[in-house]
Design an enzyme around this catalytic site. Structure first.
Site, PDB file in Angstrom:
ATOM      1  CD  GLU A 108      -3.172  -0.486   0.231  1.00  0.00           C
ATOM      2  OE1 GLU A 108      -3.113   0.665  -0.240  1.00  0.00           O
ATOM      3  OE2 GLU A 108      -4.082  -1.278  -0.055  1.00  0.00           O
ATOM      4  CB  SER A 141     -31.321 -33.214  49.804  1.00  0.00           C
ATOM      5  OG  SER A 141     -32.586 -33.832  49.877  1.00  0.00           O
TER       6      SER A 141
END
Length: 704
Positions: A91, A352
């Site tokens: 680029e 329980s």
């Protein structure tokens, strides 16, 4: 006169220079003022996706920006350096040396413009100019637009370093659809962070921003492959990558599918985001690997559950209180099972699972021992008639067997002896208040699930078994301060160890992995909730299964449904098992034959068991009172002076038990002298000749 005329040309030259300098200075001043008056909109470009990360900074879940974009923050050091080098080479080769505009690239672009009749062929844009376009998007590609980009590029270079500019490009560049930035692109197209990209993947990510929609791998894989190979060819011509590697990368197909963004710990992430909406990065205590494996287990289990049934799991570090994994449902997006509801925080009946704390209080009060016998037979507690899960009775069993088999009648007998209110008080020490039915005092039914609690709170209570009896407040956010252990113990250390030792002897479910954990199961009334909570020497895992709407699910049970998940969860979590703590110093483990007569059989008043005097009252410790801080003087010979314990009621002989150990011979006097080993907290229990007991917790101070 001749001398003066000789210097006139020099004066004119000097004045011209001063005028030129003034013009340049004025121009620079005007440019600076214009630059300050119209700065580039850098802040507007920093609207990022909110990300939720684990304890190590690994991404758990992300959220789109208000505009619906995936724009994740990225640091240069977190991106594969080969990709960075390829990007700059393709680029903007002179990115590190130019001042925002590359004159050579611009000259080339101008010549191409003239040669092609005013049509832009090559824009000559630098990475800085592309950043300028990204922060101020414009559809047109015209000369005025290019001039604006150049001006903005100069402004950007004035404000940011090269690395900051490059980081901004890597955050804002488009990669197709609603993906912006290399991190979002790498996660969506390759399913991983951009720290270790392959050569083929790097080339594709370099090519995508030039024409992101036309080259989308999911829609146009052929175009994406052509663009990728063009980048690879350029890298070969530049001599950056060997030809053999280029050829190998060019032959790889472009994966056309788009992967979903990470979506782990959805419930925890949503809650963290809702609590701090202004914060862009939220760190949780979770471990991503553990969280992922437990979520996979939950998803796999969904197909084996009844319709509309869901599940939840919480795994915590019992020592620190940090939640390592939290699974709120079979799947956040599983609408058929109300997956969006976080069942780790839903209040349900615990079945329980509170029984271990009842037994612990009985051991702490020295009214029973693990080898004490107790009747499991039909009983009436002022109209309350508990029955066992299988509706049968075992007859005479030891407390060890009663807890391991989760028998209901023995648990209620013990709760009647220690008192429901005392159980609630101890649970509050663990930072948990049960959700009781409206109106009335707590009754014996709370021992069998007649109250409400969340899975998260239940796991918090069970951290007491990894912390010498003290629970640890749970937390799941890293930036919250580390929470200290709750100041008062839920159970004393000796009682805590006895309960853990009993539960470690419970056989694992059939077919479950053999893992050294202690665990307890529970099934609520009407088969609405199935529970299993297990622990080793440090970690606590809780599992809940049921329907979010609290409807009955007849096929579920704690032992049959939740317990197998508990063992699978521990196995899949992959944590190193931690051994249980050793037996506390001074604790005497006795066989049934070695027990004192009063501890051989538990039998409350009015029921079969030990002989009881109906006319006498239970003993009461009138001094020192509960919670007292007693000052004792130090004797010249060493040690502390005795503490005088005063009693009322009961029937002799009386036996004193300090911190779980008998310390005095039985006496018929209602005053007992006890000499403590030293300062600190102590639990004092007095048992009378009929097996009834009274206890107080005191703190001994030394008056030195």
């Amino acid at each position: 006169m001749t001398v003066v005329s000789r210097f006139r040309p020099g004066r004119r030259l000097c004045l011209a220079g001063l005028a030129g300098f003034a013009i340049i200075a004025a121009a620079l001043f005007a440019v600076d003022r214009a630059d300050r008056a119209y700065p580039p909109p850098l802040d507007a470009a920093r609207e990022l996706s909110t990300e939720v990360v684990d304890r190590d900074g690994l991404l758990l879940r992300a959220f789109t920006t208000p505009e619906g974009l995936w724009r994740l923050p990225v640091r240069l050091e977190d991106v594969d350096p080969h990709y960075i080098n390829m990007l700059i080479a393709y680029e903007d080769r002179r990115f590190r040396s130019h001042f925002g505009i590359d004159p050579i690239a611009m000259a080339r672009a101008f010549l191409q413009l003239v040669a092609n009749g005013g049509r832009i062929v090559s824009g000559g844009s630098t990475i800085t100019m592309q950043v300028a376009r990204l922060i101020e998007p414009r559809a047109e590609r015209t000369v005025p637009a290019k001039i604006r980009q150049m001006a903005r590029a100069l402004q950007i270079e004035r404000r940011l370093s090269k690395d900051e500019i490059l980081s901004l490009y890597l955050t804002l560049a488009p990669y197709g659809g609603n993906l912006e930035g290399v991190r979002a692109a790498s996660l969506a197209w390759f399913g991983r962070e951009p720290s270790k990209l392959t050569l083929s993947e790097s080339a594709l990510l370099v090519a995508l921003p030039q024409s992101p929609e036309a080259r989308r791998p999911d829609r146009n894989p052929a175009a994406a492959e052509i663009a990728r190979n063009r980048v690879l060819e350029r890298m070969q011509l530049a001599g950056l990558i060997p030809e053999s590697e280029i050829a190998r990368a060019s032959r790889l197909p472009v994966n056309g599918g788009r992967r979903p963004m990470p979506d782990l710990a959805a419930h925890s992430a949503e809650q963290a985001r809702a609590s701090r909406p202004e914060q862009q990065k939220l760190a949780l205590t979770l471990m991503r690997g553990v969280q992922s494996r437990l979520e996979v287990l939950a998803s796999e289990t969904a197909s084996r559950l009844p319709p509309k049934a869901s599940l939840a799991m919480v795994l915590a570090d019992g020592e620190t209180g940090e939640i390592l994994a939290s699974v709120g449902s079979t799947g956040y997006h599983d609408a058929g099972r109300s997956g969006a509801i976080d069942m780790t925080q839903a209040v349900r009946s615990p079945g329980s699972t509170l029984k271990p704390f009842i037994y612990g209080l009985a051991f702490e009060d020295a009214i029973a021992d693990p080898e004490t016998l107790i009747d499991d037979a039909p009983a009436d507690f002022a109209g309350y008639r508990p029955r066992n899960f299988d509706r049968g009775y075992m007859g005479e069993v030891s407390l060890r067997e009663a807890l391991q088999m989760s028998l209901n009648v023995p648990a209620v007998r013990l709760l009647e002896a220690v008192g429901p209110q005392r159980l609630l008080s101890r649970l509050k020490r663990g930072g948990v208040s049960l959700d009781l039915p409206p109106g009335g005092a707590p009754g014996l039914a709370i021992g069998l699930g007649g109250a409400g609690i969340s899975l998260r709170d239940l796991v918090q209570l069970y951290t007491a078994f990894a912390n010498e009896g003290r629970a640890q407040a749970l937390r799941d956010e890293m930036d919250s301060l580390a929470l200290p252990r709750l100041s008062h113990p839920v159970l004393d250390d000796r009682a805590r160890w006895r309960v853990g030792e009993i539960l470690s002897g419970v056989a694992p479910p059939q077919g479950a992995p053999r893992i050294p954990i202690a665990y307890k199961t529970g099934t609520s009334y009407g088969y609405r909730d199935a529970w299993a909570v297990g622990f080793d020497g440090r970690h606590v895992l809780g599992v809940w299964v049921g329907r979010p709407d609290a409807s009955p699910v007849p096929a579920i049970s704690g032992i049959g449904t939740a317990a197998p998940l508990l063992f699978d969860g521990f196995a899949r979590a992959g944590l190193k098992a931690v051994a249980f703590s050793p037996k506390p110093e001074g604790l005497v483990v006795r066989t049934r034959g070695q027990l004192p007569f009063a501890l051989r059989k538990f039998g409350p008043r009015g029921e079969p068991g030990l002989a009881r005097s109906a006319s006498s009252q239970a003993p009461t410790i009138v001094y020192p009172p509960e919670g007292a801080r007693v000052m004792l003087s130090e004797r010249s010979s060493g040690g502390l002076s005795p503490l005088v314990i005063k009693l009322q009621g009961g029937a002799g002989p009386y036996r004193l038990i300090a911190n779980g150990t008998p310390v005095e011979r039985p006496s018929r006097r209602k005053t007992i002298n006890w000499t403590p080993d030293g300062a600190g907290a102590s639990t004092l229990t007095v048992m009378d000749g009929e097996g009834r007991a009274a206890s107080v917790n005191v703190f001994i101070d030394a008056d030195g």
